[in-house]
Design an enzyme around this catalytic site. Sequence first.
Site, PDB file in Angstrom:
ATOM      1  N   HIS A 120       0.824  -1.209   0.000  1.00  0.00           N
ATOM      2  CA  HIS A 120       0.000   0.000   0.000  1.00  0.00           C
ATOM      3  C   HIS A 120       0.860   1.262   0.000  1.00  0.00           C
ATOM      4  O   HIS A 120       0.364   2.343   0.309  1.00  0.00           O
ATOM      5  CB  HIS A 120      -0.902   0.009   1.242  1.00  0.00           C
ATOM      6  CG  HIS A 120      -1.963  -1.050   1.201  1.00  0.00           C
ATOM      7  ND1 HIS A 120      -2.280  -1.850   2.263  1.00  0.00           N
ATOM      8  CD2 HIS A 120      -2.757  -1.466   0.194  1.00  0.00           C
ATOM      9  CE1 HIS A 120      -3.241  -2.697   1.933  1.00  0.00           C
ATOM     10  NE2 HIS A 120      -3.545  -2.495   0.676  1.00  0.00           N
ATOM     11  N   HIS A 121       2.163   1.125  -0.329  1.00  0.00           N
ATOM     12  CA  HIS A 121       2.996   2.339  -0.259  1.00  0.00           C
ATOM     13  C   HIS A 121       2.525   3.374  -1.264  1.00  0.00           C
ATOM     14  O   HIS A 121       2.703   4.573  -1.068  1.00  0.00           O
ATOM     15  CB  HIS A 121       4.485   2.009  -0.451  1.00  0.00           C
ATOM     16  CG  HIS A 121       4.879   1.698  -1.857  1.00  0.00           C
ATOM     17  ND1 HIS A 121       4.474   0.551  -2.514  1.00  0.00           N
ATOM     18  CD2 HIS A 121       5.630   2.387  -2.757  1.00  0.00           C
ATOM     19  CE1 HIS A 121       4.972   0.562  -3.747  1.00  0.00           C
ATOM     20  NE2 HIS A 121       5.668   1.656  -3.911  1.00  0.00           N
TER      21      HIS A 121
ATOM     22  N   LYS B 154      -2.745  -2.304  -7.788  1.00  0.00           N
ATOM     23  CA  LYS B 154      -3.093  -2.651  -9.174  1.00  0.00           C
ATOM     24  C   LYS B 154      -2.612  -4.045  -9.492  1.00  0.00           C
ATOM     25  O   LYS B 154      -1.504  -4.437  -9.119  1.00  0.00           O
ATOM     26  CB  LYS B 154      -2.403  -1.629 -10.099  1.00  0.00           C
ATOM     27  CG  LYS B 154      -2.749  -1.734 -11.549  1.00  0.00           C
ATOM     28  CD  LYS B 154      -3.896  -0.796 -11.909  1.00  0.00           C
ATOM     29  CE  LYS B 154      -4.449  -1.049 -13.294  1.00  0.00           C
ATOM     30  NZ  LYS B 154      -5.250  -2.264 -13.400  1.00  0.00           N
TER      31      LYS B 154
ATOM     32  N   LYS C 131       7.177  -4.655 -10.292  1.00  0.00           N
ATOM     33  CA  LYS C 131       7.004  -4.264 -11.702  1.00  0.00           C
ATOM     34  C   LYS C 131       6.625  -2.789 -11.813  1.00  0.00           C
ATOM     35  O   LYS C 131       7.201  -2.047 -12.601  1.00  0.00           O
ATOM     36  CB  LYS C 131       5.865  -5.134 -12.254  1.00  0.00           C
ATOM     37  CG  LYS C 131       5.793  -5.283 -13.728  1.00  0.00           C
ATOM     38  CD  LYS C 131       4.665  -6.255 -14.088  1.00  0.00           C
ATOM     39  CE  LYS C 131       4.894  -7.651 -13.530  1.00  0.00           C
ATOM     40  NZ  LYS C 131       3.848  -8.606 -13.951  1.00  0.00           N
TER      41      LYS C 131
ATOM     42  N   ASP D 229       8.124   2.859 -13.100  1.00  0.00           N
ATOM     43  CA  ASP D 229       7.582   4.133 -12.608  1.00  0.00           C
ATOM     44  C   ASP D 229       6.093   4.307 -12.872  1.00  0.00           C
ATOM     45  O   ASP D 229       5.645   5.346 -13.367  1.00  0.00           O
ATOM     46  CB  ASP D 229       8.365   5.315 -13.216  1.00  0.00           C
ATOM     47  CG  ASP D 229       9.768   5.395 -12.663  1.00  0.00           C
ATOM     48  OD1 ASP D 229       9.961   5.059 -11.477  1.00  0.00           O
ATOM     49  OD2 ASP D 229      10.692   5.757 -13.421  1.00  0.00           O
TER      50      ASP D 229
ATOM     51  N   LYS E 243      -3.151  -8.610  -6.756  1.00  0.00           N
ATOM     52  CA  LYS E 243      -3.552  -9.657  -7.704  1.00  0.00           C
ATOM     53  C   LYS E 243      -4.778 -10.368  -7.158  1.00  0.00           C
ATOM     54  O   LYS E 243      -4.916 -10.517  -5.940  1.00  0.00           O
ATOM     55  CB  LYS E 243      -2.425 -10.682  -7.893  1.00  0.00           C
ATOM     56  CG  LYS E 243      -2.481 -11.402  -9.220  1.00  0.00           C
ATOM     57  CD  LYS E 243      -1.977 -10.513 -10.341  1.00  0.00           C
ATOM     58  CE  LYS E 243      -1.841 -11.217 -11.642  1.00  0.00           C
ATOM     59  NZ  LYS E 243      -1.031 -10.435 -12.578  1.00  0.00           N
TER      60      LYS E 243
ATOM     61  N   SER F   1      -2.358  -0.012 -18.659  1.00  0.00           N
ATOM     62  CA  SER F   1      -3.445   0.089 -17.677  1.00  0.00           C
ATOM     63  C   SER F   1      -3.376   1.426 -16.939  1.00  0.00           C
ATOM     64  O   SER F   1      -4.396   2.036 -16.641  1.00  0.00           O
ATOM     65  CB  SER F   1      -3.351  -1.050 -16.660  1.00  0.00           C
ATOM     66  OG  SER F   1      -3.972  -2.199 -17.165  1.00  0.00           O
TER      67      SER F   1
HETATM   68  P1  NAD Z   1      -4.434 -16.301 -21.535  1.00  0.00           P
HETATM   69  O1  NAD Z   1      -5.446 -17.003 -20.715  1.00  0.00           O
HETATM   70  O2  NAD Z   1      -4.899 -15.293 -22.520  1.00  0.00           O
HETATM   71  O3  NAD Z   1      -3.516 -17.346 -22.338  1.00  0.00           O
HETATM   72  C1  NAD Z   1      -2.787 -18.364 -21.717  1.00  0.00           C
HETATM   73  C2  NAD Z   1      -2.267 -19.303 -22.777  1.00  0.00           C
HETATM   74  O4  NAD Z   1      -1.395 -20.267 -22.160  1.00  0.00           O
HETATM   75  C3  NAD Z   1      -3.359 -20.113 -23.489  1.00  0.00           C
HETATM   76  O5  NAD Z   1      -3.042 -20.142 -24.872  1.00  0.00           O
HETATM   77  C4  NAD Z   1      -3.217 -21.515 -22.891  1.00  0.00           C
HETATM   78  O6  NAD Z   1      -3.647 -22.518 -23.778  1.00  0.00           O
HETATM   79  C5  NAD Z   1      -1.709 -21.557 -22.684  1.00  0.00           C
HETATM   80  N1  NAD Z   1      -1.247 -22.588 -21.743  1.00  0.00           N
HETATM   81  C6  NAD Z   1      -1.655 -22.863 -20.492  1.00  0.00           C
HETATM   82  N2  NAD Z   1      -0.944 -23.887 -19.977  1.00  0.00           N
HETATM   83  C7  NAD Z   1      -0.058 -24.254 -20.937  1.00  0.00           C
HETATM   84  C8  NAD Z   1       0.944 -25.249 -21.018  1.00  0.00           C
HETATM   85  N3  NAD Z   1       1.190 -26.051 -19.999  1.00  0.00           N
HETATM   86  N4  NAD Z   1       1.666 -25.361 -22.160  1.00  0.00           N
HETATM   87  C9  NAD Z   1       1.436 -24.540 -23.211  1.00  0.00           C
HETATM   88  N5  NAD Z   1       0.500 -23.569 -23.185  1.00  0.00           N
HETATM   89  C10 NAD Z   1      -0.242 -23.429 -22.067  1.00  0.00           C
HETATM   90  O7  NAD Z   1      -3.427 -15.652 -20.467  1.00  0.00           O
HETATM   91  P2  NAD Z   1      -2.484 -14.394 -20.683  1.00  0.00           P
HETATM   92  O8  NAD Z   1      -3.241 -13.183 -20.272  1.00  0.00           O
HETATM   93  O9  NAD Z   1      -1.853 -14.453 -22.025  1.00  0.00           O
HETATM   94  O10 NAD Z   1      -1.397 -14.634 -19.534  1.00  0.00           O
HETATM   95  C11 NAD Z   1      -0.260 -15.481 -19.736  1.00  0.00           C
HETATM   96  C12 NAD Z   1       0.818 -15.129 -18.734  1.00  0.00           C
HETATM   97  O11 NAD Z   1       1.177 -13.748 -18.877  1.00  0.00           O
HETATM   98  C13 NAD Z   1       0.428 -15.295 -17.264  1.00  0.00           C
HETATM   99  O12 NAD Z   1       1.559 -15.696 -16.522  1.00  0.00           O
HETATM  100  C14 NAD Z   1       0.024 -13.898 -16.844  1.00  0.00           C
HETATM  101  O13 NAD Z   1       0.142 -13.686 -15.440  1.00  0.00           O
HETATM  102  C15 NAD Z   1       1.063 -13.094 -17.620  1.00  0.00           C
HETATM  103  N6  NAD Z   1       0.685 -11.689 -17.825  1.00  0.00           N
HETATM  104  C16 NAD Z   1      -0.467 -11.349 -18.447  1.00  0.00           C
HETATM  105  C17 NAD Z   1      -0.769 -10.007 -18.647  1.00  0.00           C
HETATM  106  C18 NAD Z   1      -1.998  -9.572 -19.404  1.00  0.00           C
HETATM  107  O14 NAD Z   1      -2.101  -8.367 -19.721  1.00  0.00           O
HETATM  108  N7  NAD Z   1      -2.917 -10.442 -19.773  1.00  0.00           N
HETATM  109  C19 NAD Z   1       0.091  -9.009 -18.150  1.00  0.00           C
HETATM  110  C20 NAD Z   1       1.272  -9.391 -17.515  1.00  0.00           C
HETATM  111  C21 NAD Z   1       1.566 -10.736 -17.358  1.00  0.00           C
END
Ligand code: NAD
Length: 471
Positions: free
Chosen positions: A64-65, A70, A94, A99, A106, A362
């Site tokens: 909460h700093h 987010k 992150k 910044d 989460k 975002s």
């Molecule tokens: P998503 O649900 O849109 O897609 C996830 C994909 O991973 C799918 O295609 C799924 O089939 C695949 N998948 C799952 N398990 C798998 C496996 N064992 N082998 C191969 N493919 C597999 O999710 P996303 O939003 O793309 O998020 C993916 C990662 O990115 C997560 O770790 C999430 O925390 C991170 N992330 C997402 C965002 C965002 O804006 N959506 C931002 C920062 C970080």
Amino acid sequence: MAPTVPFFQQVNLNFDTAARYTDFPSGLLDQVKMCNTICHMAFPVKRDDGAIEVIHGWRAEHSHHKLPTKGGIRYSTLVDEDEVMALAALMTYKCALVDVPFGGAKGGVQIDIRKYSTDELERITRRYTYELVRKNFIGPGIDVPAPDYGTGEREMTWIADTYTTLNPGALDTLACVTGKPVEQSGIHGRRAATGRGVYFGIREACNVPEDMKTLGLEPGLDGKRVTVQGFGQVGYHAAKFLSEGGAVVVGLADIGGAIYNSNGLDVEEAFQYRGENGSLFNFPDATNLSKPAHVLELDCDILVPAALENQITRHNASRIKAKIIGEAANGPTTPEADDILKAQRVMVIPDVYLNSGGVTLSYFEWLKNLSHVRFGRLESRFDENMRRNLLKAVENVSGKRFPEEEQERLTHGATEEDLVDAALEDTMITAYHEIRTEARALGGEFHLRTAAFLIAINKVAQFYMQAGIFP
Ligand code: NAD
């Protein structure tokens, strides 16, 4: 095989490694590291057949700093308290790194989205939002969710609508969540932002000739062979921008299957194919891999894990052939695997930096919602007119005319899309060089994760110190 260390502990191990390079009091470092608050909720949802099911959800606010906090909301059967705390902590570091003035948070709901109808998912999302409101875990100045694994624009729209309904007359309700569709007060480019940031970050790393020489690679992205694990919001966009930027995508995997072609795969066609067939299997001119996890071990220059945490572990790290790992997912590499990769002289571009494009956009969406005006609206036409006048003046003095296309290119007023894309590119480039410089001070280009954590810890701890909480 299960990792030996829980996810939040893995994040804290990375924190501790970096914290050794600081001289902050240990109590202050503890405060930065701890998860400030966590809410676990269990609520009933009526299935389409009338049955009642209890759903488990969490929201962790790590720091909460800075407020609001987010971070995304994840729908997956793997969601639990440890996972949301780990992911919330990564969000704090992150945001500090790039910044963005938020604390980290989460949320997650423990469901397999494939087992629920759209109506059921809507009921779950709205009830989850209602629980967040009741517990004061959501609001434009409190805690602002966004999409993550298993959620997207649709869920963000349901959240915004539920929150607005419960806060009649409040002016800024749409800033309670980001990642909304553009038509619902979202921002251009948010859908692609994380993947776009992954592309900017990897491109920047490849553009440093000295580091590429150390890895035995040519400078630049051109012709580098890339494999991507996960073909969702992040993986698809990362693959798309990397291939448009000159890389050759040779391997792709989602949860249903993986494919390979050493001459390159057409990312757009593979995306269409998966949409029509439900899987990447049997994509024309590609070889099927027997297990999706094999995509991690393919012969390539750059591996982009973009699915989930704990994918590169001590069991498979020594079989990784890529020279660069670009962590698009959160926590794909365990600390044990990290040590193995370091010994193999693999460059790991860490999650805490590389997937920060999502939260960066975002931030812009939140600002847009608070100001109630789209970026560029006030100045775009004015800028265009000024440039036209300038070109006219040059034409008058020189007696020559600019070709039509050139005029268009030189006078075009920046749109919201142009502005946020340029700001994202600048954010990723600036942060990369800050991390690289710190890594070199620590002893080499292979210390990027420790360097990134160190920069983040310094920023958060100094904020606490300056706020006078630790006089
Ligand atoms: P998503 O649900 O849109 O897609 C996830 C994909 O991973 C799918 O295609 C799924 O089939 C695949 N998948 C799952 N398990 C798998 C496996 N064992 N082998 C191969 N493919 C597999 O999710 P996303 O939003 O793309 O998020 C993916 C990662 O990115 C997560 O770790 C999430 O925390 C991170 N992330 C997402 C965002 C965002 O804006 N959506 C931002 C920062 C970080």
